[in-house]
Design a protein around this motif. Structure first.
Motif, PDB file in Angstrom:
ATOM      1  N   VAL A  98       0.829  -1.206   0.000  1.00 33.76           N
ATOM      2  CA  VAL A  98       0.000   0.000   0.000  1.00 33.76           C
ATOM      3  C   VAL A  98       0.866   1.260   0.000  1.00 33.76           C
ATOM      4  CG1 VAL A  98      -1.684   1.341   1.319  1.00 33.76           C
ATOM      5  CG2 VAL A  98      -1.950  -1.133   1.123  1.00 33.76           C
ATOM      6  N   SER A  99       1.953   1.243   0.754  1.00 37.89           N
ATOM      7  CA  SER A  99       2.816   2.427   0.818  1.00 37.89           C
ATOM      8  C   SER A  99       3.413   2.754  -0.554  1.00 37.89           C
ATOM      9  CB  SER A  99       3.939   2.205   1.837  1.00 37.89           C
ATOM     10  OG  SER A  99       4.712   1.057   1.494  1.00 37.89           O
ATOM     11  N   ARG A 141       2.058   1.904  -3.457  1.00 36.56           N
ATOM     12  CA  ARG A 141       0.962   2.382  -4.307  1.00 36.56           C
ATOM     13  C   ARG A 141       0.672   3.854  -4.042  1.00 36.56           C
ATOM     14  NH1 ARG A 141      -3.678  -1.846  -3.197  1.00 36.56           N
ATOM     15  NH2 ARG A 141      -2.197  -2.936  -1.850  1.00 36.56           N
ATOM     16  N   CYS A 142       0.640   4.224  -2.785  1.00 44.86           N
ATOM     17  CA  CYS A 142       0.379   5.626  -2.439  1.00 44.86           C
ATOM     18  C   CYS A 142       1.481   6.537  -2.981  1.00 44.86           C
ATOM     19  CB  CYS A 142       0.273   5.786  -0.925  1.00 44.86           C
ATOM     20  SG  CYS A 142      -1.207   5.030  -0.198  1.00 44.86           S
TER      21      CYS A 142
END
Length: 273
Positions: free
Chosen positions: A9-10, A12-13
């Protein structure tokens, strides 16, 4: 075998933030100086921007065949259509002006960027609109332009190849130009087909972006087929050109097409001068 790896997720962000910044740079360039650049300078800016966008998204390019050049003159690039990534992938190697369905012009920001960058928009529900676009395409090609179309007229998941619409191949005949078939295959680093890249069905642009961001690494295999000289024997009408181009694109994708007789030319075209 399909990989179960998912981008953290990190990461992707971080990619989203970098992509937004990259889009902002693109908007600034287009709004302030793009229109004042010579075509060769525009091509350089476009290719650099496309290459950086792909890098941000974790997309790498693998080239097969002979690239016709940075901005090949009097050329109609024709490719299968899988994703919104197709334009960036193609422009990262061979810069072109594209023909797109008119609905894209209404996309927030991206539609405006496409318009200012020289995209031609066509009403696919209006057959007569093809004549207008063909003449614009032909004039641009005669003036040294490289234009690009997706003759399937829609996207697929990349596992097959839809029939080609022949209408816009008329531009290559009007310009006496070259049709350059290109095959696009989205895959994982191990070579397996990547269906997550496909922008199909009821998927929204944001949903498609989400799918792409979830994949840690994407490879786009760009295969350049045999160039086709419009007007040569066996390539002297748009139906023959479309059929030959489709076979070259299929060959680049490793697909076998059924043997079919040469397409018939409508009676109205037999008398065309």
């Amino acid at each position: 075998m399909k990989s179960s790896a998912i981008t953290p997720v990190s990461t992707r962000c971080g990619r989203v933030l970098r992509l937004l910044g990259h889009l902002a740079v693109g908007v600034f360039i287009v709004a302030t100086r793009y229109s004042r650049l010579a075509q060769a300078e525009r091509a350089v800016v476009t290719r650099r921007w496309a290459q950086q966008a792909l890098k941000i998204l974790g997309v790498s390019i693998k080239v097969q065949g002979v690239n016709p050049g940075f901005y090949p003159p009097n050329t109609l690039l024709v490719a299968n259509h899988v994703s919104w990534l197709d334009i960036a992938a193609l422009n990262s190697c061979t810069v072109s002006r594209f023909v797109a369905k008119r609905e894209i012009r209404k996309w927030p920001l991206l539609g405006w960027l496409a318009y200012v960058a020289g995209t031609l928009f066509i009403d696919r529900g209006n057959r007569r609109d093809a004549s207008r676009v063909n003449q614009i395409l032909a004039d641009a090609m005669k003036n040294g332009g490289c234009m690009a179309v997706f003759p399937e007229a829609t996207t697929s998941d990349g596992s097959g190849l839809l029939p080609f619409k022949a209408s816009l191949f008329e531009a290559a005949l009007l310009a006496g130009g070259t049709v350059q078939p290109v095959s696009l295959r989205y895959q994982r680093p191990d070579g397996t087909l990547l269906l997550e890249a496909a922008y199909i069905g009821e998927l929204s642009l944001l949903q498609s972006l989400g799918q792409v961001l979830r994949v840690p690494q994407i490879e786009v295999e760009i295969s350049y087929g045999q160039p086709l000289k419009a007007g040569d024997a066996g390539l002297d009408n748009r139906f023959l050109l479309a059929d030959a181009a489709r076979r070259e694109v299929a060959r680049g994708l490793g697909l076998a097409l059924e043997e079919t007789p040469p397409p018939a030319v409508p009676a109205a075209e037999e008398t065309r001068t």
